[in-house]
Design a protein around this motif. Structure first.
Motif, PDB file in Angstrom:
ATOM      1  N   MET A   1      -1.907  -5.926  -1.528  1.00 28.61           N
ATOM      2  CA  MET A   1      -2.576  -6.528  -0.370  1.00 28.61           C
ATOM      3  C   MET A   1      -4.070  -6.190  -0.403  1.00 28.61           C
ATOM      4  O   MET A   1      -4.457  -5.069  -0.675  1.00 28.61           O
ATOM      5  CB  MET A   1      -1.969  -5.981   0.930  1.00 28.61           C
ATOM      6  CG  MET A   1      -2.530  -6.630   2.183  1.00 28.61           C
ATOM      7  SD  MET A   1      -1.935  -5.841   3.720  1.00 28.61           S
ATOM      8  CE  MET A   1      -0.181  -6.165   3.588  1.00 28.61           C
ATOM      9  N   LYS A   2      -4.909  -7.183  -0.126  1.00 27.81           N
ATOM     10  CA  LYS A   2      -6.342  -6.953  -0.099  1.00 27.81           C
ATOM     11  C   LYS A   2      -6.699  -6.040   1.066  1.00 27.81           C
ATOM     12  O   LYS A   2      -6.020  -6.020   2.097  1.00 27.81           O
ATOM     13  CB  LYS A   2      -7.081  -8.277   0.026  1.00 27.81           C
ATOM     14  CG  LYS A   2      -6.955  -9.168  -1.213  1.00 27.81           C
ATOM     15  CD  LYS A   2      -7.747 -10.439  -1.028  1.00 27.81           C
ATOM     16  CE  LYS A   2      -7.659 -11.329  -2.266  1.00 27.81           C
ATOM     17  NZ  LYS A   2      -8.415 -12.593  -2.087  1.00 27.81           N
ATOM     18  N   ILE A   3      -7.808  -5.308   0.893  1.00 23.68           N
ATOM     19  CA  ILE A   3      -8.234  -4.349   1.916  1.00 23.68           C
ATOM     20  C   ILE A   3      -8.489  -5.059   3.247  1.00 23.68           C
ATOM     21  O   ILE A   3      -8.077  -4.576   4.309  1.00 23.68           O
ATOM     22  CB  ILE A   3      -9.503  -3.608   1.461  1.00 23.68           C
ATOM     23  CG1 ILE A   3      -9.211  -2.770   0.214  1.00 23.68           C
ATOM     24  CG2 ILE A   3     -10.018  -2.694   2.577  1.00 23.68           C
ATOM     25  CD1 ILE A   3     -10.422  -2.135  -0.401  1.00 23.68           C
ATOM     26  N   ALA A   4      -9.157  -6.214   3.202  1.00 25.07           N
ATOM     27  CA  ALA A   4      -9.474  -6.938   4.427  1.00 25.07           C
ATOM     28  C   ALA A   4      -8.202  -7.324   5.184  1.00 25.07           C
ATOM     29  O   ALA A   4      -8.130  -7.209   6.414  1.00 25.07           O
ATOM     30  CB  ALA A   4     -10.295  -8.186   4.100  1.00 25.07           C
ATOM     31  N   GLU A   5      -7.187  -7.793   4.457  1.00 27.02           N
ATOM     32  CA  GLU A   5      -5.917  -8.174   5.093  1.00 27.02           C
ATOM     33  C   GLU A   5      -5.217  -6.952   5.673  1.00 27.02           C
ATOM     34  O   GLU A   5      -4.636  -7.009   6.770  1.00 27.02           O
ATOM     35  CB  GLU A   5      -5.013  -8.851   4.060  1.00 27.02           C
ATOM     36  CG  GLU A   5      -5.524 -10.204   3.581  1.00 27.02           C
ATOM     37  CD  GLU A   5      -4.634 -10.789   2.494  1.00 27.02           C
ATOM     38  OE1 GLU A   5      -3.583 -10.173   2.190  1.00 27.02           O
ATOM     39  OE2 GLU A   5      -4.977 -11.844   1.952  1.00 27.02           O
ATOM     40  N   LYS A   6      -5.268  -5.863   4.929  1.00 25.58           N
ATOM     41  CA  LYS A   6      -4.639  -4.614   5.381  1.00 25.58           C
ATOM     42  C   LYS A   6      -5.261  -4.151   6.702  1.00 25.58           C
ATOM     43  O   LYS A   6      -4.553  -3.780   7.651  1.00 25.58           O
ATOM     44  CB  LYS A   6      -4.819  -3.546   4.303  1.00 25.58           C
ATOM     45  CG  LYS A   6      -4.256  -2.179   4.654  1.00 25.58           C
ATOM     46  CD  LYS A   6      -4.478  -1.202   3.500  1.00 25.58           C
ATOM     47  CE  LYS A   6      -3.985   0.193   3.857  1.00 25.58           C
ATOM     48  NZ  LYS A   6      -4.199   1.142   2.726  1.00 25.58           N
ATOM     49  N   ILE A   7      -6.590  -4.180   6.777  1.00 27.96           N
ATOM     50  CA  ILE A   7      -7.288  -3.730   7.976  1.00 27.96           C
ATOM     51  C   ILE A   7      -7.009  -4.674   9.150  1.00 27.96           C
ATOM     52  O   ILE A   7      -6.767  -4.241  10.277  1.00 27.96           O
ATOM     53  CB  ILE A   7      -8.801  -3.637   7.714  1.00 27.96           C
ATOM     54  CG1 ILE A   7      -9.078  -2.487   6.736  1.00 27.96           C
ATOM     55  CG2 ILE A   7      -9.584  -3.435   9.008  1.00 27.96           C
ATOM     56  CD1 ILE A   7     -10.506  -2.389   6.290  1.00 27.96           C
ATOM     57  N   LYS A   8      -7.015  -5.971   8.866  1.00 29.31           N
ATOM     58  CA  LYS A   8      -6.789  -6.958   9.920  1.00 29.31           C
ATOM     59  C   LYS A   8      -5.399  -6.799  10.529  1.00 29.31           C
ATOM     60  O   LYS A   8      -5.226  -6.875  11.753  1.00 29.31           O
ATOM     61  CB  LYS A   8      -6.961  -8.365   9.363  1.00 29.31           C
ATOM     62  CG  LYS A   8      -7.356  -9.394  10.405  1.00 29.31           C
ATOM     63  CD  LYS A   8      -7.927 -10.642   9.754  1.00 29.31           C
ATOM     64  CE  LYS A   8      -8.514 -11.561  10.804  1.00 29.31           C
ATOM     65  NZ  LYS A   8      -9.179 -12.744  10.199  1.00 29.31           N
ATOM     66  N   ASP A  26      -5.683   4.260   7.784  1.00 31.17           N
ATOM     67  CA  ASP A  26      -4.837   4.660   6.638  1.00 31.17           C
ATOM     68  C   ASP A  26      -5.398   4.155   5.309  1.00 31.17           C
ATOM     69  O   ASP A  26      -4.697   3.536   4.496  1.00 31.17           O
ATOM     70  CB  ASP A  26      -3.403   4.142   6.808  1.00 31.17           C
ATOM     71  CG  ASP A  26      -2.728   4.713   8.042  1.00 31.17           C
ATOM     72  OD1 ASP A  26      -3.022   5.873   8.384  1.00 31.17           O
ATOM     73  OD2 ASP A  26      -1.919   4.010   8.658  1.00 31.17           O
ATOM     74  N   LEU A  27      -6.663   4.423   5.084  1.00 28.73           N
ATOM     75  CA  LEU A  27      -7.316   3.977   3.858  1.00 28.73           C
ATOM     76  C   LEU A  27      -7.349   5.086   2.813  1.00 28.73           C
ATOM     77  O   LEU A  27      -7.439   6.264   3.152  1.00 28.73           O
ATOM     78  CB  LEU A  27      -8.754   3.547   4.166  1.00 28.73           C
ATOM     79  CG  LEU A  27      -8.931   2.420   5.193  1.00 28.73           C
ATOM     80  CD1 LEU A  27     -10.406   2.283   5.546  1.00 28.73           C
ATOM     81  CD2 LEU A  27      -8.383   1.105   4.659  1.00 28.73           C
ATOM     82  N   SER A  28      -7.300   4.679   1.569  1.00 32.75           N
ATOM     83  CA  SER A  28      -7.505   5.641   0.484  1.00 32.75           C
ATOM     84  C   SER A  28      -9.005   5.768   0.248  1.00 32.75           C
ATOM     85  O   SER A  28      -9.800   4.933   0.711  1.00 32.75           O
ATOM     86  CB  SER A  28      -6.814   5.162  -0.792  1.00 32.75           C
ATOM     87  OG  SER A  28      -7.426   3.973  -1.275  1.00 32.75           O
ATOM     88  N   LYS A  29      -9.409   6.811  -0.463  1.00 35.76           N
ATOM     89  CA  LYS A  29     -10.839   7.034  -0.711  1.00 35.76           C
ATOM     90  C   LYS A  29     -11.477   5.864  -1.442  1.00 35.76           C
ATOM     91  O   LYS A  29     -12.642   5.531  -1.221  1.00 35.76           O
ATOM     92  CB  LYS A  29     -11.029   8.319  -1.513  1.00 35.76           C
ATOM     93  CG  LYS A  29     -10.707   9.587  -0.720  1.00 35.76           C
ATOM     94  CD  LYS A  29     -10.951  10.823  -1.550  1.00 35.76           C
ATOM     95  CE  LYS A  29     -10.633  12.087  -0.744  1.00 35.76           C
ATOM     96  NZ  LYS A  29     -10.859  13.320  -1.540  1.00 35.76           N
ATOM     97  N   THR A  30     -10.718   5.214  -2.313  1.00 34.57           N
ATOM     98  CA  THR A  30     -11.273   4.106  -3.098  1.00 34.57           C
ATOM     99  C   THR A  30     -11.435   2.832  -2.273  1.00 34.57           C
ATOM    100  O   THR A  30     -12.086   1.891  -2.706  1.00 34.57           O
ATOM    101  CB  THR A  30     -10.365   3.809  -4.305  1.00 34.57           C
ATOM    102  OG1 THR A  30      -9.042   3.492  -3.829  1.00 34.57           O
ATOM    103  CG2 THR A  30     -10.280   5.015  -5.233  1.00 34.57           C
TER     104      THR A  30
END
Length: 240
Positions: A1-8, A26-30
């Motif tokens: 899943m893309k970061i933007a979708e995950k955050i949304k 709940d983000l990873s450092k990268t």
């Protein structure tokens, strides 16, 4: 899943009016670099708003338009680090929330043992005070009670009889385990707090707590200026 979708998706599940930091996503450092861009897009779209650098909120909509989060909600993200509670609101704001004073201070006090927390965001201003105990999600409500005991004679416009009733109700509502924890924490507080807690528990249970009693100098007097009938066990603990 893309970061933007995950955050949304994460933000969509949040209740309106919720404040958050990057840590709550709940983000990873990268993922942080991409997350910053995604957050900016969501701000531009009006999905979220920025309170201050690194702190955001999901707007709550009403018939009068968008509502800004409450003062407590704005402060909430600062009380956690990496998902764990490290601080709690204390001082007059706490006592106002508890209903023992009607005063509302201009500056909020935030107690933490591990970090000095300052906030200067619009009308919200906070300064740090040192907690006597490491703060956790499981113990901060007990530390709040101990702070009422500590500041009892300094709480603005406090009615002492009402304050004693409030404290008795709080202590009566604790489990045996919580009461034992409260006594353990109280041993780290100033002697007047230990004496006050001892007198309250003495009146509630009919027994003197040995740990609290042994921690006190029998020659020291603690002045709370209480009426004789307000706390009948006060003389047992050298409280005047």
């Amino acid at each position: 899943m893309k970061i933007a979708e995950k955050i949304k998706k994460k933000i969509k599940r949040m209740p309106e009016g919720t404040t958050f930091k990057y840590q709550q996503l709940d983000l990873s450092k990268t993922e942080y670099s991409g997350a910053a861009k995604a957050i900016e897009r969501l701000i531009n779209e009006g999905v979220i708003k920025r309170i201050t650098k690194g702190v955001f909120y999901k707007p709550k909509k009403s018939v009068f338009g968008e509502l800004r989060p409450t003062e407590t909600e704005i402060i909430k993200p600062y009380l956690y680090e990496q998902g764990k509670r490290i601080a709690y609101i204390t001082g007059t704001v706490l006592y106002n929330n508890m209903g023992v004073t009607t005063q509302v201070p201009k500056i909020v006090k935030i107690a933490s043992r591990s970090k000095r927390i300052y906030i200067d965001s619009g009308s919200i201003k906070a300064k740090p005070v040192k907690s006597y105990i490491d703060v956790t999600e499981g113990n901060y409500s007990l530390l709040e009670i101990l702070d009422v005991l500590k500041d009892f004679t300094k709480i603005p416009d406090l009615d002492k009889e009402s304050g004693i009733r409030f404290l008795k109700d709080k202590l009566n509502g604790l489990s045996e385990k919580e009461t034992n924890m409260l006594v353990k924490y109280a041993l780290k507080y100033p002697p007047r707090v230990r004496a006050f807690l001892g007198a309250l528990l003495n009146e509630i249970t009919g027994q003197e707590n040995r740990n609290l009693k042994q921690s006190l100098n029998p020659l020291t007097t603690y002045r709370f200026n209480l009426n004789e009938d307000t706390l009948k066990t006060a003389p047992n603990w050298n409280i005047k």
